[in-house]
Design an enzyme around this catalytic site. Structure first.
Site, mmCIF file in Angstrom:
data_model
loop_
_atom_site.group_PDB
_atom_site.id
_atom_site.type_symbol
_atom_site.label_atom_id
_atom_site.label_comp_id
_atom_site.label_asym_id
_atom_site.label_seq_id
_atom_site.Cartn_x
_atom_site.Cartn_y
_atom_site.Cartn_z
ATOM 1 N N ASP A 1 0.803 -1.230 0.000
ATOM 2 C CA ASP A 1 0.000 0.000 0.000
ATOM 3 C C ASP A 1 0.834 1.277 0.000
ATOM 4 O O ASP A 1 0.414 2.306 0.524
ATOM 5 C CB ASP A 1 -0.978 0.019 1.199
ATOM 6 C CG ASP A 1 -1.881 -1.189 1.211
ATOM 7 O OD1 ASP A 1 -2.183 -1.698 0.118
ATOM 8 O OD2 ASP A 1 -2.274 -1.623 2.304
ATOM 9 N N LYS B 1 1.823 2.195 -5.140
ATOM 10 C CA LYS B 1 2.345 1.647 -6.406
ATOM 11 C C LYS B 1 1.409 1.954 -7.579
ATOM 12 O O LYS B 1 1.853 2.359 -8.646
ATOM 13 C CB LYS B 1 2.543 0.127 -6.277
ATOM 14 C CG LYS B 1 3.524 -0.271 -5.187
ATOM 15 C CD LYS B 1 3.586 -1.776 -5.000
ATOM 16 C CE LYS B 1 2.345 -2.370 -4.383
ATOM 17 N NZ LYS B 1 2.085 -2.011 -2.983
ATOM 18 N N GLY C 1 -4.538 -4.232 -3.759
ATOM 19 C CA GLY C 1 -5.512 -3.194 -4.086
ATOM 20 C C GLY C 1 -4.724 -1.971 -4.480
ATOM 21 O O GLY C 1 -4.077 -1.360 -3.644
ATOM 22 N N HIS C 2 -4.703 -1.661 -5.773
ATOM 23 C CA HIS C 2 -3.891 -0.553 -6.271
ATOM 24 C C HIS C 2 -4.815 0.597 -6.684
ATOM 25 O O HIS C 2 -5.656 0.430 -7.565
ATOM 26 C CB HIS C 2 -3.014 -1.013 -7.443
ATOM 27 C CG HIS C 2 -1.971 -2.010 -7.025
ATOM 28 N ND1 HIS C 2 -1.055 -2.558 -7.883
ATOM 29 C CD2 HIS C 2 -1.694 -2.545 -5.801
ATOM 30 C CE1 HIS C 2 -0.270 -3.391 -7.217
ATOM 31 N NE2 HIS C 2 -0.641 -3.409 -5.961
ATOM 32 N N GLN D 1 2.028 -6.030 -3.246
ATOM 33 C CA GLN D 1 2.482 -6.128 -1.855
ATOM 34 C C GLN D 1 3.773 -5.310 -1.673
ATOM 35 O O GLN D 1 3.982 -4.352 -2.387
ATOM 36 C CB GLN D 1 2.687 -7.592 -1.420
ATOM 37 C CG GLN D 1 1.400 -8.394 -1.267
ATOM 38 C CD GLN D 1 0.799 -8.869 -2.573
ATOM 39 O OE1 GLN D 1 1.443 -9.542 -3.360
ATOM 40 N NE2 GLN D 1 -0.441 -8.539 -2.822
#
Ligand code: GDP
Ligand code: IMO
Ligand code: MG
Length: 422
Positions: free
Chosen positions: A14, A17, A41-42, A223
């Site tokens: 988080d 990215k 979750g991007h 990650q």
């Protein structure tokens, strides 16, 4: 021949990215995910809209770019189908921009059940998994039982599916865990039909050709390095190699094909899920950081644990990845503090070190801090380094000196525009 640049997170995920991939995408022809799955979750924000991607690479909003889901990724057809639907609703022509490796592994509904059952059994010592089935799917991959995207096209796909599910059902009897599979299975097979409308490739061959044709390629990590299966705070890690080397195995490219390695880090630290976190602030300061940084998971909505920047951990991550450029995110969040602390060393049983210990055991590793003066000014409208408050420049200079790597981008807000090149 081109080189493949790698972009990855240096902390516990988080870091931002998704935002930076989106910012860099105009310079690339191909964006490729190499590991992880829907545990990621991007978040991308532009033109006043926020988008969250889980498995689809963050280059998907640019029509000139081909997005590749590499062999190292694990795919849940249900999550994938939902992502595609959401993108199509925003008029993104996903099918023409997306290629999926035939060698990527499939997350089955029973992988998710096994994830949940295993976490429930662990009780207090649970990993804090996102419960997306990541661990069990990678276990089946390395255990040589997995189902792959390419299997979807085989005549005996259903047979292969049933064989694996039977194995999982036997495993589930060892847990005190109630479940019902029917509805999950129905949705999964609907997802498989949607996957079938996309193009499956041998992504290693596709990328080898692209490298020969001098195409510009960006590998997008998921990650963070401190969640790496080998080098993270084991066992509180994810089940893939999140470090730069993972781009080689997760895409099928040779080590000498790697060009730059961009390391993304927050100006502080966060962690979601269990596991050691030396600089964690379990107090009002941490609360303020969480509130200001809106530190709630993009995938699970869980509150993220917050703490000061950890230099020994960051340096360790940079070395593992051969980082050539650092990108510092969320500088604006620290604007609320008069004083900012940076951990430069650990005290472990009376011994001072700036190295990462074998075991970052909770409570045993005491951070040693240096105090810097905060800038206490709104950064969110700044667009050039000339506008930086002196204290922010000092903070950046301090980190660069410790890391011996330049910080080339500073992010001062979630939007594409709130990104400053140094
Ligand atoms: P990723 O998993 O590394 O892509 O990061 P996430 O998207 O899970 O989490 C990063 C969060 O921070 C998202 O909500 C972003 O919109 C937000 N974000 C990214 N950069 C900045 C920044 O510079 N400042 C602020 N305030 N938020 C940011
Ligand atoms: P992105 O790509 C933050 C964490 C989970 C848990 C551990 C294992 O958005 O940075 P898993 O579901 O992989 O079995 O969970 O890893 N985790 C993440 N934390 N960001 C992520 O991805 C994460 N993916 C997994 O919270 O502690
Ligand atoms: Mg995330």
């Amino acid at each position: 021949m081109s080189k493949v640049d790698v972009l990855l997170g240096l902390q516990w995920g988080d870091e931002g990215k998704g935002k930076i991939v989106d910012v860099l995408t105009p310079k690339y022809d191909i964006v490729a995910r190499f590991q992880g799955g829907p545990n990621a979750g991007h978040t991308l924000e532009f033109n006043g809209t926020k988008h969250v991607l889980h498995t689809i690479p963050s280059g998907i909003f640019h029509d000139h770019v081909t997005n590749v889901v590499g062999n190292g990724v694990v795919i849940d057809p249900v999550v994938f189908a939902t992502e595609i639907e959401k993108l199509q609703a925003k008029n993104v022509d996903v099918a023409s921009r997306l290629l999926i490796s035939k060698k990527a592994h499939l997350i089955l509904p029973t992988h998710k059940l096994l994830d949940a059952a295993s976490e429930a059994e662990k009780g207090k010592s649970k990993i804090g998994s996102t419960l997306k089935g990541i661990g069990p799917t990678y276990m089946d991959k390395t255990g040589r039982n997995g189902l792959r995207i390419g299997d979807i096209l085989s005549n005996n796909f259903l047979e292969k599916y049933n064989t694996l599910v039977e194995k999982h059902k036997k495993m589930l009897t060892h847990f005190h865990f109630e479940y019902s599979l029917d509805e999950m299975e129905a949705k999964w097979f609907e997802g498989i039909e949607i996957l079938k409308t996309l193009t499956f490739i041998d992504s290693e061959n596709y990328l080898h050709k692209a490298i020969r044709e001098d195409k510009k390629i960006l590998a997008e990590g998921a990650q963070g390095s401190l969640l790496d299966i080998d080098f993270g705070s084991y066992p509180f890690v994810t089940s893939s190699n999140t470090v730069a080397a993972g781009a080689c195995t997760g895409l099928g490219i040779a080590p000498n094909s790697i060009g730059s390695a961009f390391g993304i880090f927050k100006a502080y630290c966060t962690r979601v899920g269990s596991g050691p976190f030396p600089t964690e602030l379990e107090n009002e300061v941490g609360e303020r950081m969480r509130k200001e940084g809106n530190e709630f998971g993009s995938t699970t909505g869980r509150a993220r644990r917050c703490g000061w920047l950890d230099i020994p951990a960051l340096r360790y991550a940079c070395r593992l990845n051969g980082i050539t450029e650092l990108y510092m995110m969320k500088a604006d969040v620290l604007s609320i503090f008069e004083e900012i602390l940076i951990c430069t060393h650990y005290n472990i049983n009376g011994i001072q070190t700036d190295e990462m210990p074998y075991d970052l055991l909770d409570g045993k590793v005491e951070p040693i801090y240096t105090s810097l003066k905060g800038w206490n000014a709104d950064l969110t409208k700044i667009r050039t380094i000339e506008e930086f408050p002196q204290e922010l420049s000092d903070y950046i200079a301090f980190i660069e000196k410790e890391m011996e790597i330049p910080i080339t981008y500073v992010s001062v807000g979630p939007d594409r525009e709130q990104t400053i090149v140094r």
